[in-house]
Design a protein around this motif. Structure first.
Motif, PDB file in Angstrom:
ATOM      1  N   TYR A   1      -4.926   5.460   7.342  1.00 10.08           N
ATOM      2  CA  TYR A   1      -3.649   5.090   5.926  1.00 10.08           C
ATOM      3  C   TYR A   1      -2.147   5.411   6.148  1.00 10.08           C
ATOM      4  O   TYR A   1      -1.973   5.536   5.197  1.00 10.08           O
ATOM      5  CB  TYR A   1      -4.421   5.840   4.640  1.00 10.08           C
ATOM      6  CG  TYR A   1      -5.956   6.069   4.556  1.00 10.08           C
ATOM      7  CD1 TYR A   1      -6.430   4.798   5.493  1.00 10.08           C
ATOM      8  CD2 TYR A   1      -6.161   6.654   4.326  1.00 10.08           C
ATOM      9  CE1 TYR A   1      -8.048   5.043   4.749  1.00 10.08           C
ATOM     10  CE2 TYR A   1      -7.633   7.480   4.145  1.00 10.08           C
ATOM     11  CZ  TYR A   1      -8.267   6.319   4.367  1.00 10.08           C
ATOM     12  OH  TYR A   1      -9.791   5.994   4.634  1.00 10.08           O
TER      13      TYR A   1
ATOM     14  N   ILE B   1       0.241   7.917   7.851  1.00  9.45           N
ATOM     15  CA  ILE B   1       0.924   8.560   8.069  1.00  9.45           C
ATOM     16  C   ILE B   1      -0.087   9.863  10.148  1.00  9.45           C
ATOM     17  O   ILE B   1      -0.987   8.902  10.385  1.00  9.45           O
ATOM     18  CB  ILE B   1       0.524  10.139   7.647  1.00  9.45           C
ATOM     19  CG1 ILE B   1       0.413  10.472   6.445  1.00  9.45           C
ATOM     20  CG2 ILE B   1       0.764  11.652   8.328  1.00  9.45           C
ATOM     21  CD1 ILE B   1       1.689  10.616   6.194  1.00  9.45           C
TER      22      ILE B   1
ATOM     23  N   PHE C   1      -0.762  15.210   1.792  1.00 17.78           N
ATOM     24  CA  PHE C   1      -0.420  15.082   2.778  1.00 17.78           C
ATOM     25  C   PHE C   1       1.572  14.800   2.534  1.00 17.78           C
ATOM     26  O   PHE C   1       2.384  15.245   3.099  1.00 17.78           O
ATOM     27  CB  PHE C   1      -0.213  15.063   4.136  1.00 17.78           C
ATOM     28  CG  PHE C   1       0.598  15.081   5.472  1.00 17.78           C
ATOM     29  CD1 PHE C   1      -0.279  16.295   5.908  1.00 17.78           C
ATOM     30  CD2 PHE C   1       0.954  14.984   6.498  1.00 17.78           C
ATOM     31  CE1 PHE C   1      -0.127  17.417   7.035  1.00 17.78           C
ATOM     32  CE2 PHE C   1       1.395  15.640   7.537  1.00 17.78           C
ATOM     33  CZ  PHE C   1       0.918  16.962   7.657  1.00 17.78           C
TER      34      PHE C   1
ATOM     35  N   CYS D   1      -2.111  10.766  -1.311  1.00 17.33           N
ATOM     36  CA  CYS D   1      -2.145  11.332   0.132  1.00 17.33           C
ATOM     37  C   CYS D   1      -1.347  12.136  -0.044  1.00 17.33           C
ATOM     38  O   CYS D   1      -0.401  13.020  -0.282  1.00 17.33           O
ATOM     39  CB  CYS D   1      -1.299  10.524   0.675  1.00 17.33           C
ATOM     40  SG  CYS D   1      -0.618  11.776   2.586  1.00 17.33           S
TER      41      CYS D   1
ATOM     42  N   ALA E   1      -8.456  13.948   3.776  1.00 19.26           N
ATOM     43  CA  ALA E   1      -9.875  13.422   4.726  1.00 19.26           C
ATOM     44  C   ALA E   1      -9.232  13.944   6.036  1.00 19.26           C
ATOM     45  O   ALA E   1     -10.597  14.226   7.334  1.00 19.26           O
ATOM     46  CB  ALA E   1      -9.622  11.852   5.148  1.00 19.26           C
ATOM     47  N   CYS E   2      -7.497  14.154   5.917  1.00 22.68           N
ATOM     48  CA  CYS E   2      -7.670  14.842   7.543  1.00 22.68           C
ATOM     49  C   CYS E   2      -8.285  16.227   7.801  1.00 22.68           C
ATOM     50  O   CYS E   2      -7.573  16.510   8.658  1.00 22.68           O
ATOM     51  CB  CYS E   2      -5.794  14.401   7.585  1.00 22.68           C
ATOM     52  SG  CYS E   2      -5.053  15.160   6.076  1.00 22.68           S
TER      53      CYS E   2
ATOM     54  N   CYS F   1      -5.516  10.157  10.465  1.00 20.85           N
ATOM     55  CA  CYS F   1      -5.430   9.216   9.255  1.00 20.85           C
ATOM     56  C   CYS F   1      -5.782   7.933   9.436  1.00 20.85           C
ATOM     57  O   CYS F   1      -5.082   8.177  10.260  1.00 20.85           O
ATOM     58  CB  CYS F   1      -3.854  10.044   9.155  1.00 20.85           C
ATOM     59  SG  CYS F   1      -3.552   8.748   7.224  1.00 20.85           S
TER      60      CYS F   1
ATOM     61  N   CYS G   1      -6.976  12.349  -1.469  1.00 22.37           N
ATOM     62  CA  CYS G   1      -7.913  12.520  -0.135  1.00 22.37           C
ATOM     63  C   CYS G   1      -6.750  13.281   0.487  1.00 22.37           C
ATOM     64  O   CYS G   1      -6.178  13.760   0.557  1.00 22.37           O
ATOM     65  CB  CYS G   1      -6.825  11.261   0.310  1.00 22.37           C
ATOM     66  SG  CYS G   1      -7.607  11.248   2.549  1.00 22.37           S
TER      67      CYS G   1
HETATM   68 FE1  SF4 Z   1      -3.016  12.043   3.594  1.00 19.17          FE
HETATM   69 FE2  SF4 Z   1      -4.798  12.975   5.572  1.00 19.17          FE
HETATM   70 FE3  SF4 Z   1      -5.343  11.035   3.136  1.00 19.17          FE
HETATM   71 FE4  SF4 Z   1      -4.150  10.123   5.440  1.00 19.17          FE
HETATM   72  S1  SF4 Z   1      -6.565  11.426   5.834  1.00 19.17           S
HETATM   73  S2  SF4 Z   1      -4.159   9.494   3.484  1.00 19.17           S
HETATM   74  S3  SF4 Z   1      -2.525  12.354   6.285  1.00 19.17           S
HETATM   75  S4  SF4 Z   1      -4.366  13.569   3.346  1.00 19.17           S
END
Ligand code: SF4
Ligand code: AMP
Length: 468
Positions: free
Chosen positions: A391, A393, A245, A243, A441-442, A389, A439
């Motif tokens: 996962y 957060i 973030f 992640c 994804a957000c 998110c 990741c």
């Molecule tokens: Fe982290 Fe964003 Fe992936 Fe969630 S979607 S795990 S906040 S990078």
């Protein structure tokens, strides 16, 4: 579905295991303020203390000095912004079956909990909590017949999907593992002859433990009798998707996370931002504390002076007495207040680490305008957050994420800015050491583990347009 931040700490072989765990959790308090728990094992008995509140509110000297006996311990802190706050949802999650005592502390969020829960309930399992961690424990129990605990855990992991860093205390063993993508962090350290685990290395610093390495994505480490054994959860090659973030906002800047120094990475993000989007301003200013480190990086790279013209009240608790009259945005003002003399007539560049809803930031910017700022520009040290998110957060659903459906120009207008720039995704990747291990994804919607149907609906939620 609840999404949670959490912090984990575990120690094996220390005469004051509970006390060390207390300190570890104390250092990880930023990862969760809702509840805390410690479970210990003394070779024959498992003991627990869990409660709602901050670490220092949940444990006292009686717990640490007397009751929580044993030289193995796991601890957990939890924060949940949605759903009911329940003591029975506090972790570590503790069960006894047959001659086995099992305590599980989980950081992350599973995406196939409902499906698995229905399956297990149809087979006769009875659930006590609403936590996805309990589903995992039932899966372990189901696979225990004729298997070792390690084999049962591997089989349970093959069924669960999502993000999980786990610490499991089972009789004389302490087991640590990370999901194959490595979405959430977990570090391994040593305190003299004892092994320790923590979500972030700042917990090791407090107890003067030495950081060894991170638990690798897809790795399971078993500590027993002072010996450490490492094994893989799966042979299937799985890309690392840690992640990002954690590096942008969540982890403490004095920690190493995913083997990266959080402070340096945040500074690098600020420096990249300065190269991507220079601006003519009188000074750079962060909104403390989260924006501080990227602001330092921006200032050093651009040559613009850094000013700390927004002052934070460090003593604001989680609740405070609200004014009886209608004092709008009181909660934002009580936390942050600008230095008046610094603002009037100035061209200000604010460096912020992230924009979620945009509402808090808007209130702060409005205040700067009222104090006579001539120009207000904002540079954000992460890309626009456009997807929820799944996962672990806690971002709002897509409908509440301001960048989900609004172009940057509209967001700038909503917040009241003269210009706004988000760090690009390539710029973000330039600012970290490993380029293809995170990741995102957000930012880009490429979920490493597809959310299941009921969660996927969130992604398709009605679009909200910003007004006002
Ligand atoms: Fe982290 Fe964003 Fe992936 Fe969630 S979607 S795990 S906040 S990078
Ligand atoms: P907002 O005005 O609602 O966009 O708030 C953004 C602020 O919230 C930024 O200063 C961030 O540091 C902080 N923030 C970032 N991510 C989160 C999160 N997941 N939960 C709560 N606050 C966050």
């Amino acid at each position: 579905m609840k999404r949670e931040y959490c912090g984990l700490f575990g120690i094996y072989g220390h005469p004051e295991a509970a006390r060390m765990t207390y300190f570890g959790l104390y250092a990880l308090q930023h990862r969760g303020q809702e509840s805390a728990g410690i479970v210990t094992w003394d070779g024959s008995t498992i003991r627990e203390q869990r409660g709602m509140g901050l670490v220092h509110e949940v444990f006292n000297e009686r717990h640490l000095g007397k009751e929580l006996k044993g030289n193995v311990a796991v601890g957990h802190i939890r924060y949940s912004t949605t759903g009911v706050s329940l003591i029975r949802n506090a972790q570590p999650f503790l069960v006894r079956f047959k001659d086995m005592h099992l305590a599980v502390a989980h950081n992350g969020n599973l995406v196939n909990t409902l499906e698995l829960r229905h399956e297990l309930e149809n087979e006769g399992s009875i659930f006590q909590t609403t936590m996805d961690t309990e589903v995992f424990v039932h899966l372990i129990a189901k696979h225990m017949n004729g298997s070792t605990i390690e084999e049962a855990i591997v089989k349970a992991c093959a069924r669960i999907k999502g993000a999980y860093s786990l610490l499991i205390l089972v009789n004389n063993k302490l087991i640590a593992l990370r999901d194959p993508h490595g979405l959430r962090p977990l570090a391994l350290g040593r305190l003299n002859d004892n092994y320790v685990f923590a979500s972030e290395t700042c917990a090791f610093d407090l107890i003067e433990a030495e950081y060894m390495r991170q638990v690798e994505p897809g790795e399971m480490i078993v500590v027993e009798g002072g010996r450490l054994t490492s094994m893989r959860l799966t042979d299937v090659p799985t890309p690392k998707r840690q992640c990002i973030f954690e590096l942008i906002y969540f982890a403490r800047p004095d920690s190493l996370v995913f083997d990266e120094g959080v402070y340096e990475r945040r500074k690098a993000m600020g420096a990249t931002l300065a190269r991507e989007a220079p601006v003519d301003a009188d000074f750079v200013m962060p909104f403390p504390d989260s924006g501080n480190y990227a602001a330092v990086g921006y200032s050093q790279e651009s040559g613009l002076p850094l000013e700390l013209a927004m002052i934070r009240n460090h003593y604001v608790g989680r609740t405070f007495i609200q004014p009886s009259q209608d004092m709008r945005n009181f909660s934002v003002r009580v936390k942050l207040n600008p230095v008046r003399s610094m603002i009037e007539g100035k061209r200000i560049l604010i460096v912020e680490d992230s924009i979620v809803r945009g509402t808090t930031i808007r209130t702060r910017v409005k205040k700067l305008r009222e104090l006579g700022a001539r120009e207000i520009h904002m540079r954000v040290s992460c890309p626009a957050i456009r997807f929820p998110c799944f996962y672990g957060i806690d971002f709002s659903s897509k409908g509440e994420l301001i960048a989900a459906n609004n172009p940057v120009a509209d967001i700038a207008r909503f917040i009241g800015l003269d210009s706004l720039h988000y760090l690009s995704i390539p710029g973000l990747l330039d600012s970290v050491t490993e380029k293809n291990a995170h990741c995102l994804a957000c930012f880009d919607g490429n979920y490493p583990i597809p959310p299941c149907d009921h969660q996927g609906k969130l992604c398709l939620e009605a679009e909200s347009k910003v007004t006002g």
